[in-house]
Each structure stands twice: as C-alpha cells, then as structure tokens.
Design a protein around this motif. Structure first.
Motif, PDB file in Angstrom:
ATOM      1  N   LEU A 178       0.861  -1.181   0.000  1.00 11.85           N
ATOM      2  CA  LEU A 178       0.000   0.000   0.000  1.00 11.85           C
ATOM      3  C   LEU A 178       0.896   1.229   0.000  1.00 11.85           C
ATOM      4  CD1 LEU A 178      -2.660  -1.222   2.556  1.00 11.85           C
ATOM      5  CD2 LEU A 178      -2.884  -1.054   0.065  1.00 11.85           C
ATOM      6  N   ASP A 179       0.847   1.970  -1.115  1.00 11.04           N
ATOM      7  CA  ASP A 179       1.755   3.088  -1.355  1.00 11.04           C
ATOM      8  C   ASP A 179       1.194   4.379  -0.765  1.00 11.04           C
ATOM      9  OD1 ASP A 179       3.953   4.368  -2.374  1.00 11.04           O
ATOM     10  OD2 ASP A 179       3.496   3.967  -4.482  1.00 11.04           O
ATOM     11  N   ASP A 180       2.074   5.311  -0.453  1.00  6.34           N
ATOM     12  CA  ASP A 180       1.677   6.654   0.020  1.00  6.34           C
ATOM     13  C   ASP A 180       0.701   6.569   1.183  1.00  6.34           C
ATOM     14  OD1 ASP A 180       3.120   7.309  -2.217  1.00  6.34           O
ATOM     15  OD2 ASP A 180       1.401   7.948  -3.402  1.00  6.34           O
ATOM     16  N   PHE A 181       0.905   5.610   2.059  1.00  2.00           N
ATOM     17  CA  PHE A 181      -0.079   5.366   3.103  1.00  2.00           C
ATOM     18  C   PHE A 181      -0.178   6.537   4.091  1.00  2.00           C
ATOM     19  CE2 PHE A 181      -2.125   3.648   6.821  1.00  2.00           C
ATOM     20  CZ  PHE A 181      -3.165   2.930   6.241  1.00  2.00           C
ATOM     21  N   ALA A 236       9.417   3.126   5.257  1.00  2.46           N
ATOM     22  CA  ALA A 236       9.364   4.590   5.347  1.00  2.46           C
ATOM     23  C   ALA A 236       9.861   5.145   4.019  1.00  2.46           C
ATOM     24  CB  ALA A 236      10.214   5.092   6.503  1.00  2.46           C
ATOM     25  N   GLU A 237       9.031   5.964   3.366  1.00  8.49           N
ATOM     26  CA  GLU A 237       9.382   6.543   2.063  1.00  8.49           C
ATOM     27  C   GLU A 237      10.023   7.910   2.227  1.00  8.49           C
ATOM     28  OE1 GLU A 237       5.319   6.561   0.049  1.00  8.49           O
ATOM     29  OE2 GLU A 237       6.652   5.831  -1.518  1.00  8.49           O
ATOM     30  N   GLY A 238      10.937   8.240   1.328  1.00  9.56           N
ATOM     31  CA  GLY A 238      11.458   9.609   1.280  1.00  9.56           C
ATOM     32  C   GLY A 238      12.410   9.964   2.397  1.00  9.56           C
TER      33      GLY A 238
END
Ligand code: C2E
Ligand code: MG
Ligand code: MG
Ligand code: MG
Length: 282
Positions: A178-181, A236-238
C-alpha cells in the motif's frame, strides 16, 4: 471558488500554450508507446533498517525525451491516464521490468525483488491477474519477486471487488504494497481486510520529522505499530538524512527508502550502487 482554493486562472495566451504543450506531449507519448523506445525504468533501493542490506528495488518509469531531457512520471502519467494511454504505458513498464530482471539474472543477481506501481485503470482491467501470470511465466520469473504498489484511493468505492483481485494476485504469489499510506481518507480499520504484505508510510510524514511544530511522530508510531500488529512489513518513504533514519529507529519500521540510501537510477547503475548497501541474498 468552486474550482478549489489552490487553483488560479492563467492568462489566455498562457492557457493556449499550456494546452498546446499537452497536445504535443500526448502525440509524442502515443508515438513512443508504439515502439516502447524512449521509456526506461529507474530503480531505487529499499534497504533493511536493521541489516542495511538492500531487500528490493522500486521501478519508477522515466521518459527520455529527445529535446526535453528526462521527463518524470508526474509530468506524463496524469496525461496518459486522461488520454487512455495508461494501459499501454503499464504494459511497457511491465515489459521493461521483466527485461531488466532477466538482464540482472544473467549478471548473477538471480533474486532481485522489484516493486511496480499500478494505475487504477490497469488494476481494474479484466483478467489483469491472468495477464501478469502469463507474462511472468513466459519470462520464467517467479511471481514472488514482484510486488505491486497501489494506493488506498484505488479501492475506495469498490472494496469487495478490489479485495478479490488482490487475493488472486496474492495467490499467484505476487506481493502487495500500500503506497503513500496515510494520505488517503480510508479508515485505518480497513487495513485488516486488505490482503497486503507491506505498507509504505508516505514521504510527507517523514519530511515533517524535521519540523518540530508538526506532530508526525505519533502518526508514524501509530501507523507502524498497527501495521506490525497486522503482520505487515513497514517501509518509510522519502528518507533523506541520517537524522531521519535515526529517528525512525524508534518505531516499528522495517525498511528505508529514500535519497539517503539511494536515488532512482538506471538498471546498470543500480547494480553498481549495490556496493554500498549489498543485496540480501536469501
Ligand atoms: P511513488 O510510487 O510514491 O514513488 C516515490 C517517488 O518519490 C518517486 O518519484 C521517487 O523518485 C521519489 N523519492 C524517493 N525518495 C525520495 C526522497 O528521499 N526525497 C524525495 N523528495 N523524493 C523521493 P517519481 O519517480 O517522480 O515518481 C512519482 C510517482 O509516479 C510515483 O510515486 C508513482 O505514483 C508514479 N509512478 C512512477 N513510476 C510509475 C509507473 O511505472 N507506473 C505508474 N502507474 N505510476 C508510476
Ligand atoms: Mg510507489
Ligand atoms: Mg509512494
Ligand atoms: Mg507518491
């Protein structure tokens, strides 16, 4: 007023120019999608927080334009979605990723898990799962190497049907992220019904770690621990700095993705960059 708060009116000539620009871009996109030439994938590592080994790569599409240079997906995916080119684009992406995986296999990287972003139209295409199954089988790639990333909004109004497709994908052996959660509007409780394997906390929460006035920490903490309880792996993105990496050590975060551990780069450079965060060999 009804156009929303962040819109503003362009002057007529600017509007014409912008429109012209989009039409040109659309025509050019249509042309390159026929051959697939001009599109390539950039890969960004996902690194285990604990072992500092690379566990997979996210494939991010790029358009190498003859005069405009490299165009990022944000500048042409919405266009592709509006003009109905997105299915063909998705097809090219799948083909490119498969060919890169095969190339990596020949270079001795037999097990390189790759995540692919899905558009709504692609996901809802009838027989999408059978199509994926066929493509992977033809290329001899085990489905478990492929993760499909999708956003919460994709399932918004058709949860039951969406869950059925996800279940089929999952039974095929593919993984679901699940992206950009955290940026969508769905309630957290819906997570227990979605057959996903991992959850990617949106970059905006990580970015806000640097701002003491924003309370993103309790949100990250809550999302991560809940996901962990549900048996999902947490990304954790970014992540852009050592400091952010360190703060994330306080929470149930399994995997780090961001400029700090690697920029998105072409398939060959990706392999060379593995010197810094070696590939996990299982
Ligand atoms: P995404 O799936 O959430 O991908 C992460 C985006 O964040 C990528 O932008 C990546 O370059 C960027 N990023 C990664 N780490 C950092 C960081 O530390 N700092 C900052 N500021 N940014 C970071 P990119 O490549 O421009 O892609 C944007 C979006 O376009 C993606 O968001 C995804 O939704 C979509 N996209 C990309 N490739 C594809 C594709 O093949 N198919 C479809 N349907 N969508 C795609
Ligand atoms: Mg993604
Ligand atoms: Mg994302
Ligand atoms: Mg995004």
């Amino acid at each position: 007023k009804k156009e929303g708060r962040n819109t503003y009116r362009l002057y007529r000539s600017e509007m014409d120019l912008a429109m012209q620009h989009h039409l040109t871009l659309e025509t050019e996109l249509r042309t390159i999608l026929d051959t697939g030439e001009g599109l390539f994938m950039a890969y960004q590592p996902l690194v285990s927080r604990e072992t500092r080994l690379t566990v997979s790569a996210e494939a991010l599409v790029r358009w190498q334009h003859p005069t405009r240079g490299v165009i990022p997906p944000g500048d042409f995916i919405p266009l592709a979605e509006r003009s109905g080119l997105i299915l063909l684009l998705g097809e090219r992406v799948l083909d490119n990723v498969i060919s890169d995986i095969c190339q990596w296999q020949q270079q001795g990287f037999e097990v390189m898990p790759v995540a692919i972003n899905l558009s709504a139209a692609q996901f809802w295409q009838s027989s999408f799962v059978q199509h994926v199954e066929q493509k992977l089988a033809d290329a001899g790639i085990p489905p478990k190497l492929i993760t499909f990333e999708l956003t919460e909004s994709l399932l918004l109004n058709k949860q039951a049907q969406g869950i059925e497709i996800l279940t089929n994908l999952s039974e095929l052996g593919c993984r679901i992220a699940l992206d950009d959660f955290g940026t969508g509007y769905s309630s957290l409780s819906y997570l227990q019904h979605i057959p996903a394997h991992s959850l990617k906390i949106d970059r905006s929460f990580i970015e806000a770690l640097d701002d003491p006035n924003q309370s993103s920490r309790p949100i990250i903490a809550a999302i991560a621990s809940m996901a962990q309880e549900l048996g999902l792996s947490v990304v954790a993105e970014g992540v852009e700095s050592e400091k952010q990496w360190a703060i994330l050590g306080n929470y149930a975060i399994d995997t780090i993705q961001g400029f700090y551990t690697g920029y998105p780069v072409d398939a060959d450079t990706f392999i060379m960059n593995l010197k810094q965060y070696p590939l996990k060999r299982s």
